[in-house]
Design a protein around this motif. Sequence first.
Motif, mmCIF file in Angstrom:
data_model
loop_
_atom_site.group_PDB
_atom_site.id
_atom_site.type_symbol
_atom_site.label_atom_id
_atom_site.label_comp_id
_atom_site.label_asym_id
_atom_site.label_seq_id
_atom_site.Cartn_x
_atom_site.Cartn_y
_atom_site.Cartn_z
ATOM 1 N N GLU A 139 0.868 -1.174 0.000
ATOM 2 C CA GLU A 139 0.000 0.000 0.000
ATOM 3 C C GLU A 139 0.902 1.220 0.000
ATOM 4 O O GLU A 139 2.011 1.175 0.565
ATOM 5 C CB GLU A 139 -0.870 0.019 1.262
ATOM 6 C CG GLU A 139 -2.047 -0.930 1.192
ATOM 7 C CD GLU A 139 -2.929 -0.860 2.438
ATOM 8 O OE1 GLU A 139 -4.000 -1.465 2.402
ATOM 9 O OE2 GLU A 139 -2.534 -0.212 3.436
ATOM 10 N N MET A 162 -4.057 3.500 8.383
ATOM 11 C CA MET A 162 -4.141 4.761 7.649
ATOM 12 C C MET A 162 -3.406 5.888 8.365
ATOM 13 O O MET A 162 -2.681 6.663 7.736
ATOM 14 C CB MET A 162 -5.614 5.115 7.398
ATOM 15 C CG MET A 162 -5.812 6.339 6.525
ATOM 16 S SD MET A 162 -4.843 6.349 5.004
ATOM 17 C CE MET A 162 -6.039 5.860 3.810
ATOM 18 N N LYS A 219 0.199 5.628 7.723
ATOM 19 C CA LYS A 219 0.535 5.939 6.323
ATOM 20 C C LYS A 219 0.516 7.451 6.115
ATOM 21 O O LYS A 219 1.406 8.017 5.467
ATOM 22 C CB LYS A 219 -0.472 5.259 5.378
ATOM 23 C CG LYS A 219 -0.315 3.752 5.309
ATOM 24 C CD LYS A 219 -1.060 3.129 4.153
ATOM 25 C CE LYS A 219 -2.553 3.134 4.330
ATOM 26 N NZ LYS A 219 -3.262 2.426 3.276
ATOM 27 N N LYS A 250 -3.621 12.311 2.840
ATOM 28 C CA LYS A 250 -4.674 11.288 2.780
ATOM 29 C C LYS A 250 -5.185 11.146 1.325
ATOM 30 O O LYS A 250 -5.341 10.030 0.812
ATOM 31 C CB LYS A 250 -5.810 11.697 3.736
ATOM 32 C CG LYS A 250 -7.121 10.986 3.545
ATOM 33 C CD LYS A 250 -7.261 9.878 4.576
ATOM 34 C CE LYS A 250 -8.598 9.174 4.581
ATOM 35 N NZ LYS A 250 -9.137 8.713 3.357
ATOM 36 N N ALA A 251 -5.402 12.323 0.694
ATOM 37 C CA ALA A 251 -5.891 12.306 -0.690
ATOM 38 C C ALA A 251 -4.854 11.662 -1.612
ATOM 39 O O ALA A 251 -5.202 10.897 -2.528
ATOM 40 C CB ALA A 251 -6.203 13.730 -1.150
ATOM 41 N N ILE A 291 -2.569 9.413 -0.797
ATOM 42 C CA ILE A 291 -2.536 7.965 -0.548
ATOM 43 C C ILE A 291 -3.703 7.277 -1.271
ATOM 44 O O ILE A 291 -3.523 6.276 -1.968
ATOM 45 C CB ILE A 291 -2.609 7.674 0.976
ATOM 46 C CG1 ILE A 291 -1.314 8.133 1.649
ATOM 47 C CG2 ILE A 291 -2.855 6.196 1.256
ATOM 48 C CD1 ILE A 291 -1.399 8.211 3.163
ATOM 49 N N ASP A 292 -4.885 7.879 -1.116
ATOM 50 C CA ASP A 292 -6.071 7.294 -1.763
ATOM 51 C C ASP A 292 -5.884 7.216 -3.278
ATOM 52 O O ASP A 292 -6.197 6.208 -3.904
ATOM 53 C CB ASP A 292 -7.322 8.131 -1.447
ATOM 54 C CG ASP A 292 -7.770 7.906 -0.002
ATOM 55 O OD1 ASP A 292 -7.311 6.916 0.604
ATOM 56 O OD2 ASP A 292 -8.544 8.736 0.518
ATOM 57 N N LYS A 293 -5.363 8.299 -3.844
ATOM 58 C CA LYS A 293 -5.185 8.364 -5.299
ATOM 59 C C LYS A 293 -4.187 7.297 -5.761
ATOM 60 O O LYS A 293 -4.429 6.568 -6.723
ATOM 61 C CB LYS A 293 -4.679 9.771 -5.664
ATOM 62 C CG LYS A 293 -4.641 10.044 -7.152
ATOM 63 C CD LYS A 293 -4.100 11.437 -7.412
ATOM 64 C CE LYS A 293 -3.594 11.515 -8.841
ATOM 65 N NZ LYS A 293 -2.711 12.641 -9.056
ATOM 66 N N LYS A 294 -3.065 7.223 -5.044
ATOM 67 C CA LYS A 294 -2.014 6.271 -5.433
ATOM 68 C C LYS A 294 -2.513 4.827 -5.309
ATOM 69 O O LYS A 294 -2.256 3.990 -6.187
ATOM 70 C CB LYS A 294 -0.789 6.456 -4.523
ATOM 71 C CG LYS A 294 0.070 7.631 -4.929
ATOM 72 C CD LYS A 294 0.972 7.218 -6.066
ATOM 73 C CE LYS A 294 2.049 8.241 -6.325
ATOM 74 N NZ LYS A 294 2.873 7.873 -7.471
ATOM 75 N N ASP A 295 -3.212 4.532 -4.228
ATOM 76 C CA ASP A 295 -3.694 3.166 -4.024
ATOM 77 C C ASP A 295 -4.782 2.789 -5.026
ATOM 78 O O ASP A 295 -4.849 1.651 -5.486
ATOM 79 C CB ASP A 295 -4.189 2.983 -2.584
ATOM 80 C CG ASP A 295 -3.032 2.679 -1.645
ATOM 81 O OD1 ASP A 295 -1.921 2.414 -2.144
ATOM 82 O OD2 ASP A 295 -3.222 2.726 -0.418
ATOM 83 N N ARG A 296 -5.626 3.790 -5.367
ATOM 84 C CA ARG A 296 -6.656 3.534 -6.391
ATOM 85 C C ARG A 296 -5.998 3.157 -7.708
ATOM 86 O O ARG A 296 -6.411 2.232 -8.399
ATOM 87 C CB ARG A 296 -7.503 4.794 -6.579
ATOM 88 C CG ARG A 296 -8.904 4.666 -5.989
ATOM 89 C CD ARG A 296 -9.867 5.685 -6.530
ATOM 90 N NE ARG A 296 -9.334 7.003 -6.785
ATOM 91 C CZ ARG A 296 -9.292 8.006 -5.899
ATOM 92 N NH1 ARG A 296 -9.749 7.817 -4.689
ATOM 93 N NH2 ARG A 296 -8.804 9.183 -6.226
ATOM 94 N N LYS A 323 -4.453 -0.290 -7.516
ATOM 95 C CA LYS A 323 -5.510 -1.298 -7.526
ATOM 96 C C LYS A 323 -6.029 -1.506 -8.953
ATOM 97 O O LYS A 323 -6.170 -2.637 -9.418
ATOM 98 C CB LYS A 323 -6.644 -0.816 -6.612
ATOM 99 C CG LYS A 323 -7.718 -1.833 -6.361
ATOM 100 C CD LYS A 323 -8.721 -1.233 -5.399
ATOM 101 C CE LYS A 323 -9.865 -2.168 -5.166
ATOM 102 N NZ LYS A 323 -10.839 -1.585 -4.263
#
Lengths: 457, 197
Positions: free
Chosen positions: B11, B122, B125, B141-142, B144-149, B152
Amino acid sequence: MLTAQILAVAIFVIMFGVMISEKIEKHWVTLGAGVLTIILVFGVAMQSRDALFETLNLKGIITKDFWITSGEGGESSTGINWATIIFLGGMMIMVEGMAKAGFFRWLCLKLAKLVNYKPIPLFLTFMIMSAVLSMFIDSITVILFLAAVTIELAKLLKIDPVPMILAEVFCANLGGSATMCGDPPNIIIGTGLGYSFFDFLTNTGVIAGICLVFIILYYYIIFRKAILPKAGEKIDFSTIPNPSDAIESKKDFTISCVIFAIAVVLLVTHSMTGLTVAFIGTFIAIITLITAGKNVLIILKKVDYQTLIFFTGLFIVVGGLEQTGILEAIASFIGKISGGNIYIMVAVIMWISAIASAFVDNIPFAATMLPIIKSLAGTNSPMLSCLAWTLSIGTDICGSATPIGASANVVGTSIAAKKGYPIGWGKYCKSAAPATVIVITVSMIYVFIRYCGGVEV
Amino acid sequence: MEQFIISVGREFGSGGRHIAEELGKRFNIPVYNRHLITEIAEKTGLAHEEIEKYNESPKSKLLSRTVRGYSNSIEDNIAEMQFEFIREKAQSGESFVVLGRCSESKLKGHPALISLFVLADMDAKIKRIMELYELSEDKAKAFIDKKDRKRKRYHNYHCSSHWGDSRLYDLSINSTRLGIDGTIDHLESYIRARIRK
């Protein structure tokens, strides 16, 4: 009928959506959609056995006219177009035989040697070869070999292969539009309307020929500097592969050349001999397999069965739209907005085909549009041929505008990327989009002058 | 086990890259991450930045098409080159660490494969990404979400299995529990046990 219409349209739209998403391979998508059309549209909603049998169209295959016809229009025109599927299957077998014998690589290397590996003549020769080969062989195969050899030679000659590949792809699409067997939409249109190879050659062939002159000139002007090697680059000509090295077996090579020549002769003369494209495809496949000896299984394994399944499913789905009267409604809408003016009809069909083909597969588009233009023209034969040539040019050539508009574009850009020359949308469209606009404009003017004047609506 | 291949899925912000690099040092084997890009750049003549731009990126479905296995998407072609590269390396008998690139799926069935997935809480991270990239909490946070999306989508497009699904990996570990160094120690002993077996 309304339920059947809604179901037919829903299946068609979902099929397109799933195809674009690439979640499932597209041949399974069309086949699944075809099965759904049979069950839901013909079975549940219409409860019509006649509509089902008309779409499956199996009866046609056992008639004499399907194989040998005394006049024009002997082949099927609604439902599954078996003539198209059988012909494509036959040509695939022939092409696999030719590829195995090293024909395409030999031809590319031979022509390169003939022009002494000089960049500009090589560029022009490969463009013309791409167009000419695509008249008889599917453009994917042509680009598969041509792009690979272009990159190989470009590396040795220290030139940039990207402009060459872009021009070759465009010319492959242009060449494909010239004949009935050059591009799948033409086979669909030809077999659907009973046109001959010669009909295409003397109509779309002339348009493609004129456009080719403009396109060669255009690509020469924009790329003449880009394809020259940098000053001071030393080229070792001894490293360039010999054309004869491409031939694995002289016997196989000679046989494949003879079979190709027979296929060309049979196609060019089929309106005189009465042999249908289904017959020619079957005959060519049989002689390829008979002469293949121990390679029969290798050739058969390499045939692109997925495309044949794709066509079968697609024709059933389009059959659903046809049987439920959806395509007729679209035709009457086009008739209404054009106010019965043939010039507007041509412009509408040309531009709709162009825009749609630039973004979606041109095969389903042509298969869907064919019944529409038939319905628009009714019994008006000059109008039908005028719209047919417009549709053919629109779907075949306009797919060149974007990297995803035609199969050859996808294959060409993919091979280039795999070899270290990525071609993004920007780079692709920068040269191909203006070229497409040139071609559409030239074609539209030609259609207006040659056909529209003689059409009474 | 003479050859061993350590595949590290991770992640964003979990410290997976650092863990992979550290494992490479401890076992004295190459780590294919940046190095993978360099090798492909050398092999194809492509610019480093060009590969970097499309590295581990999902393609745009609307702007791409596949015909007979050929795709116009540069992302797809770069991904295929990387898969081919790690397959060739695995075939050659070399031991190495590979970061991401669907390696746990692309090398599935290879007897030398040890597949790991590093995740983290989270909060941990966010803290790590705030420090590394000098970002505010919200932005971290944004990010991390973008990179993980993106990871995925990339993984799930190229593999039939789901990114981060514990059934896909030999060992999934939360780096927050033992801390990054503790996680490395734990993974080292796990890998040594696997090699001995």
